[in-house]
Design a protein around this motif. Sequence first.
Motif, PDB file in Angstrom:
ATOM      1  N   TYR A  17       0.772  -1.164  -0.182  1.00 14.26           N
ATOM      2  CA  TYR A  17       0.203  -0.098   0.005  1.00 14.26           C
ATOM      3  C   TYR A  17       0.872   1.268   0.110  1.00 14.26           C
ATOM      4  N   LEU A  18       2.005   1.352   0.909  1.00 17.19           N
ATOM      5  CA  LEU A  18       2.662   2.497   1.019  1.00 17.19           C
ATOM      6  C   LEU A  18       3.587   2.706  -0.493  1.00 17.19           C
ATOM      7  N   ARG A  19       3.958   1.553  -0.819  1.00 19.78           N
ATOM      8  CA  ARG A  19       4.731   1.742  -2.193  1.00 19.78           C
ATOM      9  C   ARG A  19       3.933   2.369  -3.308  1.00 19.78           C
ATOM     10  N   GLU A  20       2.665   1.802  -3.604  1.00 22.91           N
ATOM     11  CA  GLU A  20       1.737   2.274  -4.432  1.00 22.91           C
ATOM     12  C   GLU A  20       1.260   3.771  -4.053  1.00 22.91           C
ATOM     13  N   ALA A  21       0.972   3.927  -3.038  1.00 20.23           N
ATOM     14  CA  ALA A  21       0.480   5.422  -2.649  1.00 20.23           C
ATOM     15  C   ALA A  21       1.654   6.473  -2.560  1.00 20.23           C
ATOM     16  N   MET A  22       2.878   6.295  -2.483  1.00 17.66           N
ATOM     17  CA  MET A  22       4.011   6.847  -2.663  1.00 17.66           C
ATOM     18  C   MET A  22       4.227   7.249  -4.235  1.00 17.66           C
ATOM     19  N   ALA A  23       4.303   5.923  -4.932  1.00 14.36           N
ATOM     20  CA  ALA A  23       4.386   6.144  -6.492  1.00 14.36           C
ATOM     21  C   ALA A  23       3.209   7.026  -6.931  1.00 14.36           C
ATOM     22  N   GLN A  30      11.550   2.914  -1.843  1.00 12.91           N
ATOM     23  CA  GLN A  30      11.558   1.529  -1.433  1.00 12.91           C
ATOM     24  C   GLN A  30      10.834   1.215  -0.006  1.00 12.91           C
ATOM     25  N   THR A  31      10.006   0.281  -0.021  1.00  8.05           N
ATOM     26  CA  THR A  31       9.443   0.003   1.193  1.00  8.05           C
ATOM     27  C   THR A  31       9.297  -1.615   1.445  1.00  8.05           C
ATOM     28  N   GLY A  32       9.932  -1.964   2.547  1.00  5.67           N
ATOM     29  CA  GLY A  32       9.803  -3.503   2.701  1.00  5.67           C
ATOM     30  C   GLY A  32      10.322  -3.963   4.170  1.00  5.67           C
ATOM     31  N   THR A  33      10.637  -4.936   4.507  1.00  2.21           N
ATOM     32  CA  THR A  33      11.194  -5.285   5.793  1.00  2.21           C
ATOM     33  C   THR A  33      12.374  -5.169   6.041  1.00  2.21           C
ATOM     34  N   ARG A  34      13.307  -5.058   4.958  1.00  5.91           N
ATOM     35  CA  ARG A  34      14.911  -4.981   5.192  1.00  5.91           C
ATOM     36  C   ARG A  34      15.444  -3.394   4.994  1.00  5.91           C
ATOM     37  N   VAL A  35      16.375  -3.128   5.257  1.00  9.03           N
ATOM     38  CA  VAL A  35      17.384  -2.013   4.838  1.00  9.03           C
ATOM     39  C   VAL A  35      17.835  -2.457   3.364  1.00  9.03           C
ATOM     40  N   PRO A  36      17.597  -2.016   2.545  1.00 12.98           N
ATOM     41  CA  PRO A  36      18.207  -2.153   1.177  1.00 12.98           C
ATOM     42  C   PRO A  36      19.526  -2.167   1.054  1.00 12.98           C
ATOM     43  N   SER A  37      19.942  -2.988   0.131  1.00  8.70           N
ATOM     44  CA  SER A  37      21.387  -3.100  -0.317  1.00  8.70           C
ATOM     45  C   SER A  37      21.567  -3.035  -1.625  1.00  8.70           C
ATOM     46  N   PRO A  38      22.303  -1.779  -2.287  1.00  6.35           N
ATOM     47  CA  PRO A  38      22.732  -0.855  -1.750  1.00  6.35           C
ATOM     48  C   PRO A  38      21.517   0.069  -1.053  1.00  6.35           C
ATOM     49  N   PHE A  43      14.147   5.571   2.530  1.00  5.82           N
ATOM     50  CA  PHE A  43      13.323   4.328   2.441  1.00  5.82           C
ATOM     51  C   PHE A  43      12.483   3.983   3.459  1.00  5.82           C
ATOM     52  N   VAL A  44      11.540   2.922   3.629  1.00  8.49           N
ATOM     53  CA  VAL A  44      10.774   2.831   4.706  1.00  8.49           C
ATOM     54  C   VAL A  44      10.665   1.404   5.037  1.00  8.49           C
ATOM     55  N   THR A  45      10.816   0.791   6.434  1.00  5.13           N
ATOM     56  CA  THR A  45      10.676  -0.558   6.618  1.00  5.13           C
ATOM     57  C   THR A  45       9.430  -0.396   7.633  1.00  5.13           C
ATOM     58  N   VAL A  46       8.694  -1.637   7.390  1.00  5.17           N
ATOM     59  CA  VAL A  46       7.491  -2.254   8.094  1.00  5.17           C
ATOM     60  C   VAL A  46       7.728  -3.548   8.650  1.00  5.17           C
ATOM     61  N   HIS A  47       7.219  -3.403   9.895  1.00  2.90           N
ATOM     62  CA  HIS A  47       7.521  -4.787  10.709  1.00  2.90           C
ATOM     63  C   HIS A  47       6.365  -4.980  11.520  1.00  2.90           C
ATOM     64  N   ARG A  48       5.818  -6.222  11.992  1.00  5.04           N
ATOM     65  CA  ARG A  48       4.773  -6.564  12.575  1.00  5.04           C
ATOM     66  C   ARG A  48       5.307  -6.661  14.149  1.00  5.04           C
ATOM     67  N   ILE A  49       4.861  -5.763  15.094  1.00  2.09           N
ATOM     68  CA  ILE A  49       5.298  -5.934  16.279  1.00  2.09           C
ATOM     69  C   ILE A  49       4.415  -6.196  17.535  1.00  2.09           C
ATOM     70  N   GLY A  50       3.203  -6.647  16.813  1.00  2.00           N
ATOM     71  CA  GLY A  50       2.204  -7.318  17.753  1.00  2.00           C
ATOM     72  C   GLY A  50       0.809  -7.185  17.382  1.00  2.00           C
ATOM     73  N   GLY A  51      -0.021  -7.386  18.174  1.00  2.00           N
ATOM     74  CA  GLY A  51      -1.518  -7.513  17.618  1.00  2.00           C
ATOM     75  C   GLY A  51      -2.176  -8.592  17.794  1.00  2.00           C
ATOM     76  N   LEU A  85      -0.791   9.216   4.783  1.00  2.00           N
ATOM     77  CA  LEU A  85      -1.105   8.197   4.005  1.00  2.00           C
ATOM     78  C   LEU A  85      -1.532   7.101   4.800  1.00  2.00           C
ATOM     79  N   ALA A  86      -1.259   6.650   6.037  1.00  2.00           N
ATOM     80  CA  ALA A  86      -1.773   5.754   6.814  1.00  2.00           C
ATOM     81  C   ALA A  86      -3.288   5.775   6.930  1.00  2.00           C
ATOM     82  N   PHE A  87      -3.617   7.113   7.151  1.00  4.65           N
ATOM     83  CA  PHE A  87      -5.291   7.177   7.290  1.00  4.65           C
ATOM     84  C   PHE A  87      -6.035   7.226   6.049  1.00  4.65           C
ATOM     85  N   ALA A  88      -5.365   6.939   4.831  1.00  8.20           N
ATOM     86  CA  ALA A  88      -6.159   7.038   3.660  1.00  8.20           C
ATOM     87  C   ALA A  88      -6.001   5.337   3.238  1.00  8.20           C
TER      88      ALA A  88
END
Length: 132
Positions: A17-23, A30-38, A43-51, A85-88
């Motif tokens: 969602y964030l990748r598409e909304a930013m584009a 770049q948005t994902g779960t890891r720090v991109p290399s290079p 960039f943005v990272t997303v992790h599930r921390i509970g719920g 964008l989270a609230f959209a």
Amino acid sequence: MPQPLAFPDSVEVYARYLREAMAARGTPVQTGTRVPSPRPNRFVTVHRIGGTRLDVVTDRPRLDVHCWGATEDEAADLVRVVRALAFAAPGWRGAVIYDVAEVGGPNLLTDRDTSLPKYAHAVEVSIRGVRL
């Protein structure tokens, strides 16, 4: 016997969602779960921390979103947009997100390995399950 429900990978759904909304805004990131290399400048990272599963058809993951920038100002600008964008997200055509609540406002963090600035904020999203 009730039909079992499966929930989509909330991190993948929210990152997409964030990748598409930013584009769509003309500012892809770049948005994902890891720090991109290079490592890009931002960039943005997303992790599930509970719920937990909220009810029979709803998963309510808590997601930690980190917005990285080459400077503190760039990281702050990125979290400002990503937070808005989270609230959209509810009603987005690409997933089954139907509610977003902020559970942690933006706060400045510094990456201990690189000393680069990043801002974090946390959201809970309601995601509908699908029948197996």
